[in-house]
Design a protein around this motif. Structure first.
Motif, mmCIF file in Angstrom:
data_model
loop_
_atom_site.group_PDB
_atom_site.id
_atom_site.type_symbol
_atom_site.label_atom_id
_atom_site.label_comp_id
_atom_site.label_asym_id
_atom_site.label_seq_id
_atom_site.Cartn_x
_atom_site.Cartn_y
_atom_site.Cartn_z
ATOM 1 N N GLY A 150 0.740 -1.280 -0.056
ATOM 2 C CA GLY A 150 0.025 0.092 0.096
ATOM 3 C C GLY A 150 0.821 1.253 0.122
ATOM 4 N N TYR A 151 0.287 2.334 -0.563
ATOM 5 C CA TYR A 151 1.136 3.615 -0.528
ATOM 6 C C TYR A 151 -0.049 4.692 -0.832
ATOM 7 C CZ TYR A 151 1.330 4.131 -5.684
ATOM 8 O OH TYR A 151 1.242 3.768 -6.944
ATOM 9 N N ASP A 152 0.427 5.900 -0.265
ATOM 10 C CA ASP A 152 -0.562 7.221 -0.652
ATOM 11 C C ASP A 152 -2.078 6.683 -0.594
ATOM 12 O OD1 ASP A 152 1.713 8.625 -1.155
ATOM 13 O OD2 ASP A 152 1.492 8.430 -3.259
ATOM 14 N N GLY A 153 -2.335 6.063 0.514
ATOM 15 C CA GLY A 153 -3.677 5.859 0.899
ATOM 16 C C GLY A 153 -4.187 4.486 -0.052
ATOM 17 N N GLY A 155 -4.844 0.656 -1.445
ATOM 18 C CA GLY A 155 -4.930 -0.463 -0.694
ATOM 19 C C GLY A 155 -5.858 -0.276 0.793
ATOM 20 N N GLN A 156 -6.662 0.617 0.846
ATOM 21 C CA GLN A 156 -7.047 1.002 1.992
ATOM 22 C C GLN A 156 -8.731 1.221 1.811
ATOM 23 O OE1 GLN A 156 -5.701 3.843 4.416
ATOM 24 N NE2 GLN A 156 -3.435 3.231 4.138
ATOM 25 N N VAL A 157 -9.620 0.667 2.770
ATOM 26 C CA VAL A 157 -11.139 0.777 2.539
ATOM 27 C C VAL A 157 -11.457 1.045 4.003
ATOM 28 C CG1 VAL A 157 -13.402 -0.184 1.945
ATOM 29 C CG2 VAL A 157 -11.190 -0.888 0.903
ATOM 30 N N LEU A 182 -7.122 -4.555 10.371
ATOM 31 C CA LEU A 182 -8.229 -3.617 10.477
ATOM 32 C C LEU A 182 -7.701 -2.533 11.568
ATOM 33 C CD1 LEU A 182 -11.132 -2.540 9.934
ATOM 34 C CD2 LEU A 182 -11.748 -4.119 11.903
ATOM 35 N N GLU A 183 -7.895 -1.348 11.427
ATOM 36 C CA GLU A 183 -7.286 -0.517 12.349
ATOM 37 C C GLU A 183 -8.409 0.453 12.887
ATOM 38 O OE1 GLU A 183 -3.138 0.808 10.682
ATOM 39 O OE2 GLU A 183 -4.281 2.707 11.334
ATOM 40 N N LYS A 184 -8.596 0.780 14.100
ATOM 41 C CA LYS A 184 -9.585 1.557 14.415
ATOM 42 C C LYS A 184 -9.325 3.067 13.754
ATOM 43 C CE LYS A 184 -11.723 3.343 18.729
ATOM 44 N NZ LYS A 184 -13.033 2.792 18.189
ATOM 45 N N ALA A 190 -3.967 16.124 14.535
ATOM 46 C CA ALA A 190 -2.976 16.742 13.363
ATOM 47 C C ALA A 190 -2.134 15.254 13.079
ATOM 48 C CB ALA A 190 -2.166 17.574 14.123
ATOM 49 N N GLU A 191 -1.176 15.514 12.338
ATOM 50 C CA GLU A 191 -0.200 14.180 11.923
ATOM 51 C C GLU A 191 1.069 14.949 11.853
ATOM 52 O OE1 GLU A 191 -1.418 11.279 9.021
ATOM 53 O OE2 GLU A 191 -3.168 12.623 8.483
ATOM 54 N N CYS A 192 2.017 14.100 12.330
ATOM 55 C CA CYS A 192 3.684 14.790 12.204
ATOM 56 C C CYS A 192 4.287 13.512 11.976
ATOM 57 C CB CYS A 192 3.883 15.322 13.631
ATOM 58 S SG CYS A 192 4.242 14.536 15.007
ATOM 59 N N VAL A 275 1.958 5.829 16.871
ATOM 60 C CA VAL A 275 2.983 5.707 15.851
ATOM 61 C C VAL A 275 1.799 5.169 14.666
ATOM 62 C CG1 VAL A 275 4.788 4.618 14.715
ATOM 63 C CG2 VAL A 275 4.866 5.366 17.099
ATOM 64 N N ASN A 276 1.826 5.671 13.367
ATOM 65 C CA ASN A 276 1.063 5.303 12.633
ATOM 66 C C ASN A 276 2.102 4.154 11.783
ATOM 67 O OD1 ASN A 276 -0.313 4.523 10.075
ATOM 68 N ND2 ASN A 276 0.356 6.502 9.031
ATOM 69 N N GLU A 277 3.335 4.533 11.013
ATOM 70 C CA GLU A 277 4.103 3.616 10.212
ATOM 71 C C GLU A 277 5.345 4.089 10.146
ATOM 72 O OE1 GLU A 277 2.545 3.165 6.368
ATOM 73 O OE2 GLU A 277 2.456 5.528 6.023
ATOM 74 N N ILE A 278 6.202 3.438 9.344
ATOM 75 C CA ILE A 278 7.694 4.009 9.200
ATOM 76 C C ILE A 278 7.953 3.606 7.809
ATOM 77 C CG2 ILE A 278 8.558 3.241 11.284
ATOM 78 C CD1 ILE A 278 9.632 0.650 10.197
#
Ligand code: ATP
Ligand code: MG
Length: 395
Positions: A150-153, A155-157, A182-184, A190-192, A275-278
């Protein structure tokens, strides 16, 4: 590691814009660069001494990279980790195959965060349709994401309720996904992100914290200036990012992305961070550093792989980075029209970076604009003017 001498050849897997900007930085320090990418017109291939135009797992191509290069890096997250593993048998790789393979798999990535003791969004890994029955209602509304590629959103629903989960699962399976997570869906204030560099000796430095705005799952705006976020939040993000890098025994440039949660009902009130992702490479949110810092994220990558000293980058200008997506070429219709660069470049502190991609397409990253100024409010004002000229919505 003894530092590689100028004139040595540094190699990169992937020939996109990150490889191109990395190549510029490597050449500024006197190195030759080699790119492995199957695309004959890759942005990095154009500016490198050597472009090996072949698939990433092509045995001859890997042998050629191994014989021509003295160190290897990657710029593209989905380069097969196996290619890095093979090159790593004879050459220093920054990063190496193992942490890249963790970053390529959302399930392994999340497990690593949990192991490091850093906070993550509530989630569940789903291996098969049977697993859907075991999902607790507390994970909804959520986002179903493929664990790989997945990238740039993509592969996500988004999934509103448990009843919608089977359809979302079927949609991703039809697109070729196997395992999903599945993520809540969390209420974001904000995001950083933190871009850090870790040397072969374990020394770490980092860019100043970046505050990021995404639109449709794609990074749109990054703002960087002193005290953009509360000191405590900044410290927590840095500490978590360092923990994640150390835990992977990471070498090279690493980006760690964070969600800053809302604190109560107020939309902008900052609560805790997760943390979201690396990304095991320089990152879009660090592009500003070319123009706003005395050491860019790309130079840090070169320094890491060449065994050169790492110094803490200093932010010399407040900055705002705007991504230039292919959509801007289609502002006035279906025919691609070049945006008004000359008007934008007439503004003070504007730095235009175009990646040399021959065809503009909607959602495609064609370039970016960094606006630097002495003060944050000045940079923001100029960025809004540039955005208005280009047809980018204000934020
Ligand atoms: P990239 O690799 O390009 O950063 P991606 O495809 O890996 O993107 P994510 O980072 O997982 O996707 O998600 C993209 C954006 O969607 C996030 O930056 C965030 O704005 C939103 N998002 C993703 N997961 C969640 C969540 N659990 N809760 C709220 N928003 C989310
Ligand atoms: Mg992301």
């Amino acid at each position: 590691m003894t530092p590689l001498k100028p004139g040595a050849t540094l190699g990169v897997l992937g020939g996109g814009q990150l490889g191109r900007m990395w190549s510029h930085a490597a050449q500024a320090l006197g190195y030759r660069t080699a790119v492995l990418d199957p695309d004959a017109h890759s942005p990095a291939g154009w500016v490198s001494h050597l472009h090996v135009c072949a698939d990433y797992l092509n045995a001859e191509a890997l042998a050629q990279m191994a014989s021509q290069c003295q160190a290897i890096t990657t710029e593209f997250e989905n380069v097969p980790a196996e290619a890095l593993r093979q090159l790593g048998l004879t050459l220093p790789c920054a990063p190496s195959a193992e942490p890249v393979s963790v970053a390529q798999d959302r399930a392994r990535e999340k497990a690593h965060f949990v192991e490091c003791g850093v906070p993550v969004a509530p989630h569940q890994v789903l291996h098969s349709a049977e697993d859907l029955h075991t999902v607790p209602a507390s994970l909804l509304p959520g986002i179903l994401k493929t664990t790989r590629l997945g990238y740039d959103g993509k592969g996500q629903v988004r999934v509103a309720s448990l009843a919608d989960l089977p359809a979302a699962w079927a949609q991703l399976q039809a697109q070729g996904s196997a395992v999903c997570i599945l993520e809540k869906r969390l209420p974001l204030a904000a995001e950083c992100s933190v871009v850090l560099a870790r040397g072969f000796d374990g020394q770490m430095v980092h860019l100043p914290l970046q505050v990021n705005l995404h639109r449709d799952g794609i990074l749109a705006v990054t703002e960087v200036f002193d005290h953009a976020l509360p000191t405590e939040t900044e410290q927590q993000a840095l500490q978590a990012a360092y923990e994640v890098a150390r835990g992977l025994n990471y070498v090279g440039v690493l980006c760690v992305e964070f969600f800053l949660l809302q604190d109560g009902p107020e939309r902008d009130a900052l609560g805790p961070l997760v943390v979201n992702e690396i990304a095991p490479r320089p990152h879009n949110s660090g592009h500003h550093s070319i123009d706003s810092c005395d050491v860019s994220q790309f130079e840090l990558q070169v320094r890491c792989m060449a065994g050169l000293p790492l110094v803490q980058p200093r932010l010399h200008s407040a900055s705002v980075m705007l991504n230039l997506l292919g959509d801007l070429w289609f502002a006035s219709g279906t025919q691609a029209v070049e945006p008004p660069w000359a008007q934008v470049l007439a503004l003070p502190g504007v730095h235009l970076h175009l990646y040399g991609k021959t065809e503009a397409r909607r959602g495609r990253k064609m370039g970016h604009l960094t606006i630097t100024a002495a003060h944050a409010n000045e940079a923001c004002e100029l960025a809004l003017q540039a955005a208005a000229l280009l047809g980018i919505a204000a934020w």
